[in-house]
Design a protein around this motif. Structure first.
Motif, PDB file in Angstrom:
ATOM      1  N   LEU A 155       0.818  -1.204   0.000  1.00 52.01           N
ATOM      2  CA  LEU A 155       0.000   0.000   0.000  1.00 52.01           C
ATOM      3  C   LEU A 155       0.854   1.258   0.000  1.00 52.01           C
ATOM      4  O   LEU A 155       0.578   2.216  -0.711  1.00 52.01           O
ATOM      5  N   LYS A 261      -8.635   8.793   0.787  1.00 55.83           N
ATOM      6  CA  LYS A 261      -9.442   8.544   1.974  1.00 55.83           C
ATOM      7  C   LYS A 261     -10.835   9.154   1.831  1.00 55.83           C
ATOM      8  O   LYS A 261     -11.098   9.941   0.916  1.00 55.83           O
ATOM      9  N   ASP A 393     -11.261   3.904  -2.175  1.00 52.65           N
ATOM     10  CA  ASP A 393     -10.289   4.038  -1.086  1.00 52.65           C
ATOM     11  C   ASP A 393      -9.747   2.646  -0.751  1.00 52.65           C
ATOM     12  O   ASP A 393     -10.455   1.840  -0.152  1.00 52.65           O
ATOM     13  N   GLU A 395      -8.028   1.599   1.476  1.00 54.94           N
ATOM     14  CA  GLU A 395      -7.963   1.309   2.909  1.00 54.94           C
ATOM     15  C   GLU A 395      -9.343   0.996   3.506  1.00 54.94           C
ATOM     16  O   GLU A 395      -9.440   0.653   4.679  1.00 54.94           O
ATOM     17  N   GLN A 396     -10.409   1.147   2.712  1.00 50.25           N
ATOM     18  CA  GLN A 396     -11.764   0.864   3.199  1.00 50.25           C
ATOM     19  C   GLN A 396     -12.388  -0.227   2.336  1.00 50.25           C
ATOM     20  O   GLN A 396     -13.134   0.048   1.409  1.00 50.25           O
ATOM     21  N   ASP A 403      -7.826  -7.127   0.028  1.00 48.26           N
ATOM     22  CA  ASP A 403      -7.179  -6.188   0.931  1.00 48.26           C
ATOM     23  C   ASP A 403      -6.601  -5.044   0.115  1.00 48.26           C
ATOM     24  O   ASP A 403      -6.763  -4.981  -1.108  1.00 48.26           O
ATOM     25  N   ALA A 404      -5.890  -4.132   0.795  1.00 52.75           N
ATOM     26  CA  ALA A 404      -5.406  -2.922   0.142  1.00 52.75           C
ATOM     27  C   ALA A 404      -4.427  -3.216  -0.992  1.00 52.75           C
ATOM     28  O   ALA A 404      -4.253  -2.390  -1.901  1.00 52.75           O
TER      29      ALA A 404
END
Length: 443
Positions: A155, A261, A393, A395-396, A403-404
């Motif tokens: 990431l 984000k 995003d 990360e979300q 996953d990221a």
């Protein structure tokens, strides 16, 4: 020395080709994993597709020998469907319930204990995407690993789409005089990507600076072709938002990816740009906005009504942004506006397979919840004269097997960064509110 890898069900449901990812080692699939895969094969989603893919792969390998005896793989390894080593007695005192996860752990543990008795024991490794399974394996004294071979990039190393450079003030002056720079003149020692942005700052410490963009061939640095005028009432509040608008409104860049984000303005900028291109400039026939139907928490289950009524809760974030752009005052006004315009379509991604979508401005929201296969399916639907924007995003992520580092958005960003038809920007500064920015940073 050969190793023994015992695969959890979720590894195969995440990536069916994981069967071939362990080089010349022994890959063991417990019988309990086959039962779980069988229970998923009728699903109409990505898990069902992967379950069917695993079934077909195993069936093709069955033609080369008996799976319970072990068959050779093309990469030099061996695959075995394990019917023995299933005794639960060693786990009975630790994990009393015979769940599918515990049955798979029992196979790994029994293999491990058997190998310890040999003169040259092979390492036995439990491979699982499930954190708790790896923790349980560690408690039992087993080596455990996540399946990481599908990860595109860490990431922190993801391509951001822009670069800050400190240069001699004479370089900035040369740019303002000639209105371009060659990439070679910067003597970077590495290449810049097409449509990458560069912020030049004075290395002497003055306020002198310049914002440039690499051309589609990756050879020249040019000024931005857009002024900083608002787009459908939305103006860029920071440098990254201005870069994003530059890509969104550039008809020579048919693929744009925006990451960042919550609250950085990704979806709002994409919608404003789409409305300008469709409603004002008439460059595209329709604005198509879609997002995957993946819940953040527990699914709310069956929803009554027609398709539009069922989709409304999933698409509400899109409607929120459209209400802001159209400055609606009453509940329901946005529906009347959309019906009146007829050129804006909001829908789920469920039924996109098989479609061809020419002449449209397409926005895919929450693209981080797409797998690599799903994002390929979507982009390959794009017809002549269309532009597609992927927003999300990393990360979300609400998808259980992504996953990221392994989601569809990250995959597209990294695979297309060298291509002259695409551009990417990672938005960093939150503009929704001070509270939203603090939440994104602190939580």
């Amino acid at each position: 020395m050969q190793k023994v890898y015992v695969l959890d069900t979720n590894v195969l449901l995440h990536d069916p080709n994981a069967l071939f990812a362990f080089e010349d080692n022994l890959v063991v699939i417990p019988a309990a994993a086959l039962e779980e895969i069988d229970s998923k094969k009728r699903n109409a989603d990505e898990l069902g597709r992967n379950a069917r893919r695993v079934s077909r792969l195993l069936d093709s390998l069955r033609e080369t020998g008996h799976l319970h005896d072990g068959v050779k793989l093309s990469n030099g390894g061996t695959l075995k469907v394990e019917l023995n080593h299933k005794s639960f007695s060693k786990l009975q005192d630790v994990f009393g319930e015979m769940t599918p996860d515990n049955r798979i752990l029992a196979v790994a543990l029994n293999y491990h204990l058997e190998e310890k008795e040999k003169p040259e024991p092979r390492p036995v490794i439990m491979v699982s995407k499930d954190t708790l399974v790896r923790i349980k394996a560690d408690v039992l004294g087993l080596a455990a690993e996540d399946f990481l071979s599908d990860r595109i990039v860490a990431l922190g190393d993801m391509y951001t789409g822009y670069l800050n450079l400190k240069v001699h003030p004479g370089v900035i002056d040369e740019f303002y005089n000639s209105r371009f720079l060659t990439v070679n003149s910067l003597n970077l020692g590495y290449n810049l990507h097409p449509h990458e942005f560069v912020i030049l700052r004075d290395e002497m410490g003055s306020s002198k600076s310049a914002l440039l963009k690499v051309n589609g061939e990756g050879k020249k640095l040019e000024p931005l072709f857009l002024s900083n005028e608002p787009v459908w009432g939305i103006g860029a509040r920071n440098a990254q938002q201005r870069m994003a608008l530059e890509l969104l409104l550039n008809d020579d860049v048919p693929l744009v990816t925006l990451a960042g984000k919550a609250g950085t303005g990704k979806t709002l900028l994409a919608l404003a740009s789409g409305l300008m291109k469709v409603e004002d400039e008439r460059k595209f026939k329709k604005l198509l906005i879609a997002r995957p139907v993946v819940p953040m928490g527990k699914d709310i289950g069956y929803l009554p009504g027609e398709k539009e009524e069922k989709l409304r809760p999933w698409m509400q974030p899109i409607y929120d942004n459209l209400e802001y752009l159209f400055d609606t005052k009453k509940r329901g006004d946005i529906d009347k506006i959309l019906v009146g315009l007829g050129s804006i379509q909001v829908e789920a991604l469920t039924y996109i397979r098989g479609r061809s979508i020419p002449g449209q401005f397409i926005i895919i929201d929450e693209a981080q919840n797409l797998s690599k296969h799903e994002v390929k399916t979507i982009i390959s639907r794009v017809g002549e004269g269309s532009k597609i924007v992927l927003v999300g995003d990393p990360e979300q992520i609400d998808h259980p097997y992504l996953d990221a580092s392994s989601n569809g958005l990250t995959y597209v960003v990294e695979r297309f960064k060298e291509e002259g038809i695409s551009g990417h920007i990672t938005l960093e500064k939150g503009e929704r509110s001070h509270l939203a920015q603090l939440a994104a940073d602190l939580l």
